[in-house]
Design a protein around this motif. Structure first.
Motif, PDB file in Angstrom:
ATOM      1  N   ASP A 255      -3.921 -15.433   3.822  1.00 12.73           N
ATOM      2  CA  ASP A 255      -4.182 -14.039   3.577  1.00 12.73           C
ATOM      3  C   ASP A 255      -5.380 -13.862   3.284  1.00 12.73           C
ATOM      4  O   ASP A 255      -5.435 -12.392   2.800  1.00 12.73           O
ATOM      5  CB  ASP A 255      -2.790 -13.184   2.869  1.00 12.73           C
ATOM      6  CG  ASP A 255      -3.473 -13.365   1.422  1.00 12.73           C
ATOM      7  OD1 ASP A 255      -4.090 -14.569   0.884  1.00 12.73           O
ATOM      8  OD2 ASP A 255      -2.225 -12.940   0.285  1.00 12.73           O
ATOM      9  N   PRO A 256      -6.300 -14.177   4.642  1.00 11.66           N
ATOM     10  CA  PRO A 256      -8.035 -13.583   4.458  1.00 11.66           C
ATOM     11  C   PRO A 256      -8.008 -12.141   4.792  1.00 11.66           C
ATOM     12  O   PRO A 256      -7.616 -11.434   5.577  1.00 11.66           O
ATOM     13  CB  PRO A 256      -8.268 -14.699   4.963  1.00 11.66           C
ATOM     14  CG  PRO A 256      -7.482 -14.742   6.665  1.00 11.66           C
ATOM     15  CD  PRO A 256      -5.493 -15.232   5.427  1.00 11.66           C
ATOM     16  N   VAL A 257      -8.813 -11.682   3.713  1.00 15.99           N
ATOM     17  CA  VAL A 257      -9.236 -10.017   3.859  1.00 15.99           C
ATOM     18  C   VAL A 257     -10.237  -9.895   4.406  1.00 15.99           C
ATOM     19  O   VAL A 257     -11.150 -10.841   5.423  1.00 15.99           O
ATOM     20  CB  VAL A 257      -9.675  -9.928   2.345  1.00 15.99           C
ATOM     21  CG1 VAL A 257     -10.456  -8.254   2.927  1.00 15.99           C
ATOM     22  CG2 VAL A 257      -8.933  -9.927   1.288  1.00 15.99           C
ATOM     23  N   GLY A 259      -9.532 -11.032   7.466  1.00 17.11           N
ATOM     24  CA  GLY A 259      -9.815 -12.097   8.897  1.00 17.11           C
ATOM     25  C   GLY A 259     -10.541 -12.878   8.557  1.00 17.11           C
ATOM     26  O   GLY A 259     -10.395 -14.275   9.281  1.00 17.11           O
ATOM     27  N   GLU A 314      -2.237 -16.600   8.193  1.00 19.56           N
ATOM     28  CA  GLU A 314      -3.341 -16.742   8.586  1.00 19.56           C
ATOM     29  C   GLU A 314      -3.005 -15.303   9.390  1.00 19.56           C
ATOM     30  O   GLU A 314      -4.530 -15.261  10.698  1.00 19.56           O
ATOM     31  CB  GLU A 314      -3.849 -18.088   9.145  1.00 19.56           C
ATOM     32  CG  GLU A 314      -5.410 -18.331   9.512  1.00 19.56           C
ATOM     33  CD  GLU A 314      -5.011 -19.531  10.369  1.00 19.56           C
ATOM     34  OE1 GLU A 314      -4.736 -19.809  11.150  1.00 19.56           O
ATOM     35  OE2 GLU A 314      -5.560 -20.607   9.612  1.00 19.56           O
ATOM     36  N   SER A 316      -3.431 -11.452   8.274  1.00 20.45           N
ATOM     37  CA  SER A 316      -4.244 -11.139   7.782  1.00 20.45           C
ATOM     38  C   SER A 316      -3.446  -9.845   7.668  1.00 20.45           C
ATOM     39  O   SER A 316      -3.589  -8.740   7.902  1.00 20.45           O
ATOM     40  CB  SER A 316      -5.780 -10.441   8.239  1.00 20.45           C
ATOM     41  OG  SER A 316      -6.379 -11.545   8.169  1.00 20.45           O
ATOM     42  N   ALA A 321      -5.123  -9.107   2.190  1.00 23.15           N
ATOM     43  CA  ALA A 321      -5.041  -9.239   3.822  1.00 23.15           C
ATOM     44  C   ALA A 321      -5.060  -7.636   3.565  1.00 23.15           C
ATOM     45  O   ALA A 321      -6.019  -6.528   4.156  1.00 23.15           O
ATOM     46  CB  ALA A 321      -5.189  -9.789   4.848  1.00 23.15           C
ATOM     47  N   SER A 326     -11.111  -4.147   2.808  1.00 26.00           N
ATOM     48  CA  SER A 326     -12.224  -4.318   3.587  1.00 26.00           C
ATOM     49  C   SER A 326     -13.477  -4.111   4.496  1.00 26.00           C
ATOM     50  O   SER A 326     -12.792  -3.082   4.938  1.00 26.00           O
ATOM     51  CB  SER A 326     -11.645  -5.386   5.185  1.00 26.00           C
ATOM     52  OG  SER A 326     -11.297  -5.104   6.219  1.00 26.00           O
TER      53      SER A 326
END
Length: 327
Positions: A255-257, A259, A314, A316, A321, A326
């Motif tokens: 869950d990348p912040v 993206g 993946e 986000s 995320a 962000s």
């Protein structure tokens, strides 16, 4: 979809290490007609036991199909040299990334300061005595993944987002083992590669398919097995080390912040490296007998990944995320 998979048409038949219902076609591929064949952890354990060989020995013998011993070692050490250079570059660089600020350089400076204080006054800023090997381990992992986030050269191991775990653990071996050498580094890479093949065949290396358990989880499992072997573990302890690392990575989401492969990815590499070392040490203190086998945990990881909601893979669209602003 990441993790080394190329999907065109029928995804089940695109990769020789993908688990498929029928494996008739795989045996017909000359490229995979190696000396020691194995499809899962149990078969690998049995091979090692029957031949009185380590996992790295099995993989080395298989690699001889394509190149001689000198070229194998040269190639492996070249991989390590790139990994090591990546660590050093990360430790000497500061500045902004996309979603966060580089901190490996500051971490290294802080550890050096604490080591100096500890040696000279018996005290340091965190009021603890002892060696700082674990702090360096995490710092090295952070350095690599800051290089990845900056678009610089890394070794995919097994993915770019998880590229910091294995280099950090090899650096740990090289720095803190009593008698580190090039052969040990080669053994670590060969053993790690064997674990990666098992995960790629039996589950996935792609966060887009199974969440971060397929990236950091697999990297931690690979590194743990690698370290366990060069610390003297037998094949059952080595596969147990790999199993422990993955067992406690099950369900890990991607869950990348914003993206970007930065938050939580960079720190996650650091924790994955720590988990790898802890798992290897725990396995070495046992006899290799375990309730949960490596094959059990690989299949569990696959099932967990398939059941995981897409927003945790993946995209986000979920997790951190969605809950961390962000910029």
């Amino acid at each position: 979809v990441g993790g080394g998979f190329v999907v065109t048409g029928n995804p089940n038949n695109q990769n020789a290490f993908r688990m498929i219902d029928s494996e008739a076609n795989i045996s017909e591929l000359n490229d995979y007609d190696v000396k020691y064949k194995f499809k899962n952890g149990k078969e690998l354990e049995n091979l090692c036991w029957a031949m009185d060989m380590n996992i790295s020995d099995i993989i080395f013998e298989n690699e001889l199909k394509w190149r001689n011993a000198e070229l194998i070692k040269e190639g492996l050490l070249n991989i390590w040299n790139v990994m090591d250079a990546c660590i050093e570059n990360g430790l000497s660089t500061k500045g902004l990334l996309n979603a966060t600020t580089r901190r490996a350089k500051k971490l290294a400076e802080k550890i050096i300061e604490m080591e100096y204080s500890d040696n000279n006054t018996g005290l340091n800023s965190i009021n603890m005595k002892g060696n700082f090997s674990d702090d360096w381990l995490r710092c090295w992992a952070v350095a690599v993944n800051e290089e990845n986030a900056g678009g610089n050269r890394v070794v995919t191991a097994p993915t770019n987002g998880a590229a910091g775990v294995i280099p950090a653990v090899i650096k740990y071996y090289k720095t803190y083992h009593k008698t580190p050498n090039d052969d040990g580094i080669c053994k670590m890479l060969l053993t790690a590669g064997a674990m990666g093949m098992l995960y790629k065949r039996g589950a996935s290396l792609s966060a887009a398919e199974v969440g971060c358990q397929g990236e950091i989880g697999v990297a931690s499992s690979m590194a743990s097995a690698a370290l366990c072997e060069v610390m003297g573990g037998n094949v059952f302890q080595v596969t147990n080390a790999a199993e422990i690392a993955m067992e406690h990575s099950l369900g890990l989401t991607c869950d990348p912040v914003g993206g970007y492969v930065e938050i939580p990815c960079i720190e996650r590499n650091a924790i994955g490296a720590s988990k790898a070392v802890a798992s290897a040490r725990m396995a070495l203190m046992g006899d290799g007998k375990n309730v949960v086998s490596l094959d059990n945990v690989i299949e569990t990881m696959r099932q967990t990944g398939w059941d995981m909601q897409a927003k945790y893979k993946e995209t986000s669209k979920g997790g951190l995320a969605q809950n961390v602003p962000s910029c």
